[in-house]
Design an enzyme around this catalytic site. Structure first.
Site, PDB file in Angstrom:
ATOM      1  N   GLU A  42       1.499  -6.205  13.585  1.00 26.06           N
ATOM      2  CA  GLU A  42       0.290  -6.480  14.358  1.00 26.06           C
ATOM      3  C   GLU A  42      -0.233  -7.889  14.123  1.00 26.06           C
ATOM      4  OE1 GLU A  42      -3.082  -3.902  13.718  1.00 26.06           O
ATOM      5  OE2 GLU A  42      -4.046  -4.608  15.547  1.00 26.06           O
ATOM      6  N   ARG A  94       0.822  -1.217   0.000  1.00 27.26           N
ATOM      7  CA  ARG A  94       0.000   0.000   0.000  1.00 27.26           C
ATOM      8  C   ARG A  94       0.852   1.260   0.000  1.00 27.26           C
ATOM      9  NH1 ARG A  94      -3.216  -1.589   5.029  1.00 27.26           N
ATOM     10  NH2 ARG A  94      -2.290  -3.644   5.012  1.00 27.26           N
TER      11      ARG A  94
HETATM   12  O1  PRP Z   1       3.240  -0.838  12.157  1.00 33.38           O
HETATM   13  P1  PRP Z   1       3.115  -2.274  11.770  1.00 33.38           P
HETATM   14  O2  PRP Z   1       2.592  -3.140  12.884  1.00 33.38           O
HETATM   15  O3  PRP Z   1       4.355  -2.812  11.184  1.00 33.38           O
HETATM   16  O4  PRP Z   1       1.961  -2.365  10.653  1.00 33.38           O
HETATM   17  C1  PRP Z   1       1.878  -1.485   9.564  1.00 33.38           C
HETATM   18  C2  PRP Z   1       1.966  -2.204   8.254  1.00 33.38           C
HETATM   19  O5  PRP Z   1       0.881  -3.134   8.118  1.00 33.38           O
HETATM   20  C3  PRP Z   1       0.393  -3.076   6.788  1.00 33.38           C
HETATM   21  O6  PRP Z   1       1.200  -3.809   5.930  1.00 33.38           O
HETATM   22  P2  PRP Z   1       1.031  -5.300   5.389  1.00 33.38           P
HETATM   23  O7  PRP Z   1       2.284  -6.045   5.708  1.00 33.38           O
HETATM   24  O8  PRP Z   1      -0.270  -5.874   5.832  1.00 33.38           O
HETATM   25  O9  PRP Z   1       1.155  -5.068   3.837  1.00 33.38           O
HETATM   26  P3  PRP Z   1       0.336  -4.821   2.522  1.00 33.38           P
HETATM   27  O10 PRP Z   1       0.457  -3.338   2.241  1.00 33.38           O
HETATM   28  O11 PRP Z   1       1.103  -5.617   1.558  1.00 33.38           O
HETATM   29  O12 PRP Z   1      -1.095  -5.249   2.723  1.00 33.38           O
HETATM   30  C4  PRP Z   1       0.503  -1.605   6.492  1.00 33.38           C
HETATM   31  O13 PRP Z   1       0.438  -1.350   5.099  1.00 33.38           O
HETATM   32  C5  PRP Z   1       1.834  -1.245   7.088  1.00 33.38           C
HETATM   33  O14 PRP Z   1       2.916  -1.462   6.179  1.00 33.38           O
HETATM   34  N1  ADE Z   2      -5.216  -2.633  12.114  1.00 28.97           N
HETATM   35  C1  ADE Z   2      -4.636  -2.397  10.940  1.00 28.97           C
HETATM   36  N2  ADE Z   2      -5.361  -1.911   9.905  1.00 28.97           N
HETATM   37  C2  ADE Z   2      -4.770  -1.667   8.713  1.00 28.97           C
HETATM   38  N3  ADE Z   2      -3.485  -1.894   8.462  1.00 28.97           N
HETATM   39  C3  ADE Z   2      -2.735  -2.383   9.459  1.00 28.97           C
HETATM   40  N4  ADE Z   2      -1.434  -2.701   9.518  1.00 28.97           N
HETATM   41  C4  ADE Z   2      -1.187  -3.157  10.756  1.00 28.97           C
HETATM   42  N5  ADE Z   2      -2.273  -3.146  11.521  1.00 28.97           N
HETATM   43  C5  ADE Z   2      -3.271  -2.649  10.722  1.00 28.97           C
END
Ligand code: PRP
Ligand code: ADE
Length: 184
Positions: A109, A72
Site C-alpha cells: 500500500e 508485526r
Molecule cells: O497487503 P500489503 O499491501 O502487502 O500490506 C500488508 C503489510 O503491511 C504491513 O507491513 P510493513 O511492511 O509496513 O511492515 P512492518 O510490520 O515491519 O511495519 C503489514 O504488517 C503487512 O505485512
Molecule cells: N492501512 C494499513 N494499516 C496498517 N497496516 C497496513 N499495511 C498495509 N496497509 C496498512
C-alpha cells in the site's frame, strides 16, 4: 478439523474486540493512507490471546510450521507456534538472514520492499501457516507464498487479524485460503 472458538473478551465477538481496541491513524506513513494500528490489540492481554487462539482454531491440524512476516507478523507467529507446539519460521526484510536465502520483491500500500527466507529452514513438503497483522493489497502475503513454495513448502493458508477489503488483497491471493478475524 477446526478447534473450539477462542474465549471471548467482554462477551464480544473477536471482530468487536479488534474494532474496539484498534487505532486508526490518518495520513500515516504517507498522506492518504489510513493506517490501522493493531498494537493496542496486542497489548490487551486477553485480546492478544483471543486473536492468536482464533487464528489457530481455523487451521488446527493442518500445518507443520508457522511463518511470521517481519515485523508485526513475528508477534503472532511466535505466540501461535508456541501454543500449537510447532516450529516458527521468520520471513525477513532483506539482508537479515545469515545463510543462503530465496528473495522476492513486491509492492504494497505505501512502499516497495523485498522479503527473504532461508533455503533450508524446513523439510520439503512441510505445510506452512503464514500469519501477519494486516492484509491490504496482498503484496506482502503473495511474496511470502512464493518464497515458501520456492523453499519446497506448501502454503497451508494465511491468517490475518485485519483485512482491508478495498485494497483487494483477497482477490490477489485467490489460490490460497485466507482467514481474517475482522474486515473493513
Ligand atoms: O497487503 P500489503 O499491501 O502487502 O500490506 C500488508 C503489510 O503491511 C504491513 O507491513 P510493513 O511492511 O509496513 O511492515 P512492518 O510490520 O515491519 O511495519 C503489514 O504488517 C503487512 O505485512
Ligand atoms: N492501512 C494499513 N494499516 C496498517 N497496516 C497496513 N499495511 C498495509 N496497509 C496498512
Amino acid at each position: 478439523m477446526k478447534d473450539a472458538p477462542a474465549e471471548p473478551v467482554n462477551n464480544e465477538t473477536i471482530e468487536q474486540t479488534i474494532e474496539r481496541l484498534g487505532a486508526v491513524v490518518p495520513d500515516y506513513p504517507k498522506p492518504g493512507v489510513v493506517f490501522r494500528d493493531l498494537t493496542p490489540v496486542f497489548a490487551g492481554g486477553e485480546a492478544f490471546r483471543a486473536v492468536v487462539d482464533s487464528l489457530l482454531a481455523e487451521y488446527k491440524g493442518r500445518f507443520d510450521y508457522v511463518a511470521g512476516i517481519e515485523a508485526r507478523g513475528f508477534l503472532l507467529a511466535a505466540a501461535a507456534a508456541y501454543a500449537a507446539g510447532k516450529g516458527v519460521l521468520t520471513v525477513r526484510k532483506p539482508g537479515k538472514l545469515p545463510r543462503d536465502t530465496y528473495s522476492e520483491s513486491y509492492s504494497m500500500e505505501y512502499s516497495e520492499n523485498t522479503l527473504e527466507v532461508h533455503q533450508d529452514d524446513f523439510p520439503a513438503g512441510s505445510r506452512i501457516l503464514i500469519l501477519d497483522d494486516v492484509l491490504a493489497t496482498g503484496g506482502t502475503l503473495g511474496a511470502t507464498a512464493r518464497l515458501i513454495e520456492q523453499a519446497g513448502g506448501i502454503v497451508a493458508g494465511f491468517g490475518v487479524v485485519l483485512e482491508l477489503r478495498d485494497l483487494g488483497g483477497r482477490t490477489a491471493l485467490h489460490d490460497y485460503p485466507v482467514h481474517a478475524l475482522a474486515a473493513y
